[in-house]
Design an enzyme around this catalytic site. Structure first.
Site, mmCIF file in Angstrom:
data_model
loop_
_atom_site.group_PDB
_atom_site.id
_atom_site.type_symbol
_atom_site.label_atom_id
_atom_site.label_comp_id
_atom_site.label_asym_id
_atom_site.label_seq_id
_atom_site.Cartn_x
_atom_site.Cartn_y
_atom_site.Cartn_z
ATOM 1 N N SER A 147 0.800 -1.059 0.158
ATOM 2 C CA SER A 147 -0.039 0.035 0.008
ATOM 3 C C SER A 147 0.948 1.272 0.089
ATOM 4 O O SER A 147 1.657 1.328 0.961
ATOM 5 C CB SER A 147 -0.886 0.011 1.231
ATOM 6 O OG SER A 147 -1.237 1.199 1.551
ATOM 7 N N HIS A 197 -1.472 -1.918 -4.342
ATOM 8 C CA HIS A 197 -2.572 -1.482 -3.599
ATOM 9 C C HIS A 197 -2.767 -0.001 -3.267
ATOM 10 O O HIS A 197 -1.893 0.486 -2.611
ATOM 11 C CB HIS A 197 -2.587 -2.254 -2.190
ATOM 12 C CG HIS A 197 -3.668 -1.981 -1.192
ATOM 13 N ND1 HIS A 197 -5.039 -2.861 -1.513
ATOM 14 C CD2 HIS A 197 -4.317 -1.020 -0.460
ATOM 15 C CE1 HIS A 197 -5.962 -2.431 -0.549
ATOM 16 N NE2 HIS A 197 -5.439 -1.207 0.007
ATOM 17 N N ASP A 228 -4.777 3.066 -2.010
ATOM 18 C CA ASP A 228 -5.832 3.522 -1.090
ATOM 19 C C ASP A 228 -6.205 4.762 -1.598
ATOM 20 O O ASP A 228 -5.768 5.951 -1.256
ATOM 21 C CB ASP A 228 -5.211 3.414 0.296
ATOM 22 C CG ASP A 228 -5.015 2.128 0.846
ATOM 23 O OD1 ASP A 228 -3.880 1.843 1.289
ATOM 24 O OD2 ASP A 228 -5.995 1.358 0.597
ATOM 25 N N MET A 238 -9.172 7.702 -0.954
ATOM 26 C CA MET A 238 -10.113 8.108 0.177
ATOM 27 C C MET A 238 -10.535 9.502 -0.052
ATOM 28 O O MET A 238 -9.951 10.243 -0.798
ATOM 29 C CB MET A 238 -9.235 8.200 1.525
ATOM 30 C CG MET A 238 -8.435 6.881 1.979
ATOM 31 S SD MET A 238 -7.397 7.511 3.361
ATOM 32 C CE MET A 238 -6.596 5.533 3.369
ATOM 33 N N HIS A 270 -8.419 0.573 -3.604
ATOM 34 C CA HIS A 270 -9.482 0.190 -2.415
ATOM 35 C C HIS A 270 -10.269 1.532 -2.443
ATOM 36 O O HIS A 270 -9.676 2.417 -1.997
ATOM 37 C CB HIS A 270 -8.357 0.059 -1.170
ATOM 38 C CG HIS A 270 -8.863 -0.285 0.132
ATOM 39 N ND1 HIS A 270 -8.394 -0.199 1.278
ATOM 40 C CD2 HIS A 270 -10.700 -0.301 0.336
ATOM 41 C CE1 HIS A 270 -9.311 -0.395 2.106
ATOM 42 N NE2 HIS A 270 -10.532 -0.287 1.631
ATOM 43 N N MET A 298 -12.061 3.840 -0.635
ATOM 44 C CA MET A 298 -12.899 4.356 0.579
ATOM 45 C C MET A 298 -13.614 5.615 0.276
ATOM 46 O O MET A 298 -13.262 6.634 0.748
ATOM 47 C CB MET A 298 -11.848 4.366 1.665
ATOM 48 C CG MET A 298 -11.265 3.000 2.094
ATOM 49 S SD MET A 298 -9.587 3.182 3.002
ATOM 50 C CE MET A 298 -8.588 3.098 1.654
ATOM 51 N N MET A 304 -10.787 -5.599 6.650
ATOM 52 C CA MET A 304 -9.989 -4.550 7.163
ATOM 53 C C MET A 304 -9.590 -4.880 8.549
ATOM 54 O O MET A 304 -10.453 -5.001 9.603
ATOM 55 C CB MET A 304 -10.911 -3.103 7.443
ATOM 56 C CG MET A 304 -11.273 -2.651 5.933
ATOM 57 S SD MET A 304 -9.688 -2.030 4.904
ATOM 58 C CE MET A 304 -8.754 -1.066 5.974
ATOM 59 N N ASP A 307 -6.082 -6.149 5.297
ATOM 60 C CA ASP A 307 -5.867 -4.893 5.075
ATOM 61 C C ASP A 307 -5.525 -4.050 6.272
ATOM 62 O O ASP A 307 -6.482 -3.620 6.920
ATOM 63 C CB ASP A 307 -6.554 -4.142 3.931
ATOM 64 C CG ASP A 307 -6.056 -2.932 3.684
ATOM 65 O OD1 ASP A 307 -7.031 -2.276 2.716
ATOM 66 O OD2 ASP A 307 -4.774 -2.814 3.988
HETATM 67 C C1 DX5 Z 1 -6.031 2.068 5.500
HETATM 68 C C2 DX5 Z 1 -5.635 1.125 4.342
HETATM 69 C C3 DX5 Z 1 -4.476 0.195 4.336
HETATM 70 C C4 DX5 Z 1 -3.212 0.880 5.041
HETATM 71 C C5 DX5 Z 1 -2.407 -0.152 4.997
HETATM 72 O O1 DX5 Z 1 -7.528 2.640 5.421
HETATM 73 O O2 DX5 Z 1 -6.721 0.539 3.757
HETATM 74 O O3 DX5 Z 1 -4.269 -0.323 3.232
HETATM 75 O O4 DX5 Z 1 -2.849 1.895 4.165
HETATM 76 O O5 DX5 Z 1 -1.075 0.392 5.882
HETATM 77 P P1 DX5 Z 1 -0.363 -0.577 7.231
HETATM 78 O O6 DX5 Z 1 0.276 -1.672 6.581
HETATM 79 O O7 DX5 Z 1 0.832 0.487 7.480
HETATM 80 O O8 DX5 Z 1 -1.364 -0.726 7.854
HETATM 81 ZN ZN ZN Z 2 -6.139 -0.428 1.762
#
Ligand code: DX5
Ligand code: ZN
Length: 224
Positions: free
Chosen positions: A6, A31, A33, A35, A66, A68, A137, A179
């Site tokens: 990620s 991956h 993320d 948001m 991902h 969000m 999650m 995740d």
């Molecule tokens: C959180 C993300 C994860 C996060 C993982 O909302 O969906 O993918 O970035 O990062 P670590 O491995 O540092 O928890």
């Molecule tokens: Zn994620």
């Protein structure tokens, strides 16, 4: 076990180079993320950045986005057009999940459904035939570098059993992605629980060594 970097906690001012480092280390499932500041209390990047990343990296790496976000039902095509191969949407953020999962697949991407720590795993069992991946999650979404929430164990085990039954009945095989908070000390445990894909952010980009060094530590933990 697929290890999916990620990039959320990588140097976002040099996101292309961070991705280059991950790909050079042999990680080709990225991956991303996304948001929106509404579904989660953080705002990262969207289709324009992903499109540039795809141009920078070429067609090889898998872009696992991902989502969000609150409006996945109206924006999913933008992520596919930007070069994403796989889209995971949150069961908590979508009004008509079954319809969206099929729309994403019909648009040519593989599809996943994500559930937050407080969301029962039963909420995704109805759509197991319709997905390629379930994202468990193991932190509350929004930030990297958080601690792993161990109560996800029962969810992963329930899911592992349900997927194995689905496959035994001739149905689709579905990946289990965990995740959040995955590190060398717990990655082999989540594999034992039944996970097939581990997202690792800070454990790769913010630990002591290079991404390659940190990956080797994770792989060593899996081989022991
Ligand atoms: C959180 C993300 C994860 C996060 C993982 O909302 O969906 O993918 O970035 O990062 P670590 O491995 O540092 O928890
Ligand atoms: Zn994620």
């Amino acid at each position: 076990m697929i290890i999916a970097p990620s990039v959320l906690t990588a140097d976002l001012a040099a996101l292309g180079s961070a991705c280059d480092e991950a790909v050079a280390a042999g990680l080709n499932w990225l991956h991303l993320d996304v948001m929106d500041g509404n579904f989660v209390p953080n705002l990262t990047f969207g289709p324009p950045v992903i499109k540039q990343l795809r141009q920078h990296l070429g067609d090889e790496p898998i872009f696992d986005v991902h989502l969000m976000i609150e409006n996945a039902e109206t924006m999913f095509q933008d992520y596919i057009d930007a070069g994403c191969n796989h889209l995971s949407v949150h069961v908590e953020a979508v009004k008509h999940l079954h319809r969206l999962l099929h729309a994403i697949r019909d648009a040519g991407a593989t599809v996943g459904v994500a559930i937050n720590p407080a969301t029962p795993v039963e909420t995704v069992l109805e759509v197991l035939p319709d997905v390629d991946l379930v994202v468990i999650m193991s932190v509350n979404p929004g930030f990297g570098g958080q601690s792993f929430i161990p109560t996800v164990e029962s969810k992963i085990r329930i899911l592992r059993k349900a997927i194995d039954e689905q496959v035994a009945a001739g149905g689709r095989n579905v990946g289990i992605q965990v995740d959040g908070g995955v590190k060398a000390h717990n990655i082999d445990t989540i594999r034992e629980w039944g996970a097939t894909n581990a997202v690792v952010g800070s454990g790769l980009f913010n630990a002591a060594g290079s991404v390659a060094d940190n990956l080797a530590t994770l792989q060593q933990a899996l081989n022991n």
